[in-house]
Design a protein around this motif. Structure first.
Motif, PDB file in Angstrom:
ATOM      1  N   ASP A  41       0.836  -1.219   0.000  1.00 42.51           N
ATOM      2  CA  ASP A  41       0.000   0.000   0.000  1.00 42.51           C
ATOM      3  C   ASP A  41       0.866   1.262   0.000  1.00 42.51           C
ATOM      4  OD1 ASP A  41      -2.253  -1.571   0.041  1.00 42.51           O
ATOM      5  OD2 ASP A  41      -2.478  -1.510   2.231  1.00 42.51           O
ATOM      6  N   PHE A  42       1.945   1.173   0.752  1.00 41.58           N
ATOM      7  CA  PHE A  42       2.817   2.347   0.815  1.00 41.58           C
ATOM      8  C   PHE A  42       3.473   2.619  -0.531  1.00 41.58           C
ATOM      9  CE2 PHE A  42       7.114   4.027   1.530  1.00 41.58           C
ATOM     10  CZ  PHE A  42       6.795   5.226   2.128  1.00 41.58           C
ATOM     11  N   GLN A  43       3.870   1.483  -1.194  1.00 37.68           N
ATOM     12  CA  GLN A  43       4.476   1.649  -2.507  1.00 37.68           C
ATOM     13  C   GLN A  43       3.486   2.240  -3.503  1.00 37.68           C
ATOM     14  OE1 GLN A  43       5.973  -2.275  -3.423  1.00 37.68           O
ATOM     15  NE2 GLN A  43       7.915  -1.970  -2.276  1.00 37.68           N
ATOM     16  N   VAL A  44       2.227   1.706  -3.448  1.00 43.68           N
ATOM     17  CA  VAL A  44       1.202   2.269  -4.351  1.00 43.68           C
ATOM     18  C   VAL A  44       0.988   3.739  -4.044  1.00 43.68           C
ATOM     19  CG1 VAL A  44      -1.228   2.154  -4.998  1.00 43.68           C
ATOM     20  CG2 VAL A  44       0.087   0.043  -4.722  1.00 43.68           C
ATOM     21  N   LEU A  49       1.794   9.226  -4.957  1.00 43.74           N
ATOM     22  CA  LEU A  49       2.300  10.473  -4.425  1.00 43.74           C
ATOM     23  C   LEU A  49       3.449  11.014  -5.273  1.00 43.74           C
ATOM     24  CD1 LEU A  49       2.248  12.592  -2.191  1.00 43.74           C
ATOM     25  CD2 LEU A  49       3.796  11.120  -0.860  1.00 43.74           C
ATOM     26  N   GLU A  50       4.293  10.059  -5.757  1.00 41.15           N
ATOM     27  CA  GLU A  50       5.392  10.474  -6.618  1.00 41.15           C
ATOM     28  C   GLU A  50       4.886  11.111  -7.903  1.00 41.15           C
ATOM     29  OE1 GLU A  50       9.465   8.575  -8.592  1.00 41.15           O
ATOM     30  OE2 GLU A  50       8.071   7.315  -7.448  1.00 41.15           O
ATOM     31  N   GLU A  52       1.976  12.495  -8.235  1.00 41.69           N
ATOM     32  CA  GLU A  52       1.417  13.801  -7.873  1.00 41.69           C
ATOM     33  C   GLU A  52       2.534  14.816  -7.639  1.00 41.69           C
ATOM     34  OE1 GLU A  52      -1.653  14.837  -7.795  1.00 41.69           O
ATOM     35  OE2 GLU A  52      -2.504  12.875  -8.387  1.00 41.69           O
ATOM     36  N   LEU A  53       3.593  14.330  -6.979  1.00 50.47           N
ATOM     37  CA  LEU A  53       4.708  15.234  -6.726  1.00 50.47           C
ATOM     38  C   LEU A  53       5.388  15.666  -8.021  1.00 50.47           C
ATOM     39  CD1 LEU A  53       6.305  13.599  -3.536  1.00 50.47           C
ATOM     40  CD2 LEU A  53       5.009  15.751  -3.679  1.00 50.47           C
ATOM     41  N   GLU A  54       5.519  14.694  -8.969  1.00 48.77           N
ATOM     42  CA  GLU A  54       6.096  15.048 -10.261  1.00 48.77           C
ATOM     43  C   GLU A  54       5.237  16.081 -10.974  1.00 48.77           C
ATOM     44  OE1 GLU A  54       6.689  11.501 -12.436  1.00 48.77           O
ATOM     45  OE2 GLU A  54       8.462  10.854 -11.309  1.00 48.77           O
ATOM     46  N   LYS A  55       3.897  15.819 -10.926  1.00 44.39           N
ATOM     47  CA  LYS A  55       2.998  16.785 -11.535  1.00 44.39           C
ATOM     48  C   LYS A  55       3.133  18.144 -10.841  1.00 44.39           C
ATOM     49  CE  LYS A  55      -0.554  13.463 -13.008  1.00 44.39           C
ATOM     50  NZ  LYS A  55      -1.962  13.026 -12.845  1.00 44.39           N
ATOM     51  N   GLU A  56       3.179  18.083  -9.493  1.00 46.01           N
ATOM     52  CA  GLU A  56       3.296  19.330  -8.743  1.00 46.01           C
ATOM     53  C   GLU A  56       4.626  20.019  -9.042  1.00 46.01           C
ATOM     54  OE1 GLU A  56       1.969  22.321  -6.201  1.00 46.01           O
ATOM     55  OE2 GLU A  56       0.931  20.618  -7.120  1.00 46.01           O
ATOM     56  N   ILE A  57       5.701  19.116  -9.142  1.00 43.67           N
ATOM     57  CA  ILE A  57       7.010  19.686  -9.470  1.00 43.67           C
ATOM     58  C   ILE A  57       6.994  20.328 -10.849  1.00 43.67           C
ATOM     59  CG2 ILE A  57       9.388  19.092 -10.001  1.00 43.67           C
ATOM     60  CD1 ILE A  57       9.210  17.024  -7.725  1.00 43.67           C
ATOM     61  N   ASN A  58       6.379  19.626 -11.817  1.00 41.11           N
ATOM     62  CA  ASN A  58       6.281  20.196 -13.171  1.00 41.11           C
ATOM     63  C   ASN A  58       5.490  21.499 -13.149  1.00 41.11           C
ATOM     64  OD1 ASN A  58       7.746  18.061 -14.298  1.00 41.11           O
ATOM     65  ND2 ASN A  58       5.902  16.800 -14.595  1.00 41.11           N
ATOM     66  N   ARG A  59       4.387  21.426 -12.391  1.00 41.34           N
ATOM     67  CA  ARG A  59       3.565  22.649 -12.304  1.00 41.34           C
ATOM     68  C   ARG A  59       4.352  23.777 -11.638  1.00 41.34           C
ATOM     69  NH1 ARG A  59       0.481  25.256  -8.868  1.00 41.34           N
ATOM     70  NH2 ARG A  59       0.909  23.769  -7.173  1.00 41.34           N
ATOM     71  N   LEU A  60       5.060  23.390 -10.547  1.00 46.24           N
ATOM     72  CA  LEU A  60       5.844  24.402  -9.844  1.00 46.24           C
ATOM     73  C   LEU A  60       6.988  24.912 -10.713  1.00 46.24           C
ATOM     74  CD1 LEU A  60       5.995  22.867  -6.255  1.00 46.24           C
ATOM     75  CD2 LEU A  60       4.649  24.837  -7.015  1.00 46.24           C
TER      76      LEU A  60
END
Length: 228
Positions: A41-44, A49-50, A52-60
């Motif tokens: 579950d944590f990996q999923v 989250l990764e 989302e973070l990549e998207k957030e990083i790209n957005r940022l």
């Protein structure tokens, strides 16, 4: 279960120890499975989250690029505004100096105009006073002119009368001249004395009478000339 408790645990029999280790194994297996499930579950969740973070990083990063572009633009505009401000400040200083010079000039002009106004007011008062004096002088001159015109009219009448008198005197002079000629003729005749001749004597008597008449006429004319 801690390792210290396992190390110092004492069993009463091998069966108890076996049972203990069996139950411990099952417990550890269950715990491992739970940990594996949790890890999955944590990996999923980590993958999600990764992402989302990549998207957030790209957005940022995009936002950061946009903000950096805006920052560069704002920085350029700021530098441009600084230059404009410096130029405006310099121009404002020059304008202020020019305004101060103009203000000084206006003040000097104002003082000049105040002085000139006082002079003009004084001149106006003098002109009004002179105007009243001129008006009074004109009234006096008009009065004198009217009297002069009346006197001139009188003189014109006198001149006309004098002209008539001059003509009359000239006429009388002409008559007097003629009478003098006639008188001289009569006197010339009277100077002739012819004795013992009655005719010549009568002529002399008649000449005397004519001379007397001529003398009276001359005297009368002289008296009229004198009266004129």
């Amino acid at each position: 279960m801690s390792s210290n408790s396992l190390k110092f645990r004492k069993f009463n029999s091998p069966e108890e120890e076996l049972e203990y280790w069996r139950s411990t194994t099952f417990e550890l297996r269950d715990r491992l499975m739970d940990r594996e499930d949790a890890l999955a579950d944590f990996q999923v969740q980590s993958a999600e989250l990764e992402m989302e973070l990549e998207k957030e990083i790209n957005r940022l990063e995009a936002t950061n690029s946009e903000l950096r572009a805006k920052y560069d633009k704002c920085n350029y505009e700021l530098e441009s505004l600084k230059e404009k401000y410096q130029r405006a400040q310099l121009k404002a200083g020059e304008d202020l100096a020019s305004i101060e010079r103009e203000l000084q000039f206006v003040r000097s002009q104002q003082e000049f105009y105040k002085s000139r106004t006082r002079e003009l007011e004084q001149d106006n008062d003098d002109l009004e006073r002179n105007g009243r004096e001129v008006k009074s002088s004109m009234q006096a001159m008009e009065s004198r002119l009217n009297r002069a015109m009346e006197h001139n009219s009188t003189l014109m009448g006198e001149v006309q009368t004098k002209k008539i008198l001059v003509d009359e005197v000239q006429r009388l002079k002409d008559e007097l001249k003629d009478l003098n000629l006639e008188l001289n003729v009569v006197r010339g005749r009277n100077s002739r004395v012819v004795p013992q001749n009655g005719g010549i004597l009568r002529t002399s008597v008649n000449g005397d009478l004519a001379g007397e008449n001529s003398a009276r006429v001359v005297n009368d004319i002289m008296a009229r000339v004198k009266d004129l």
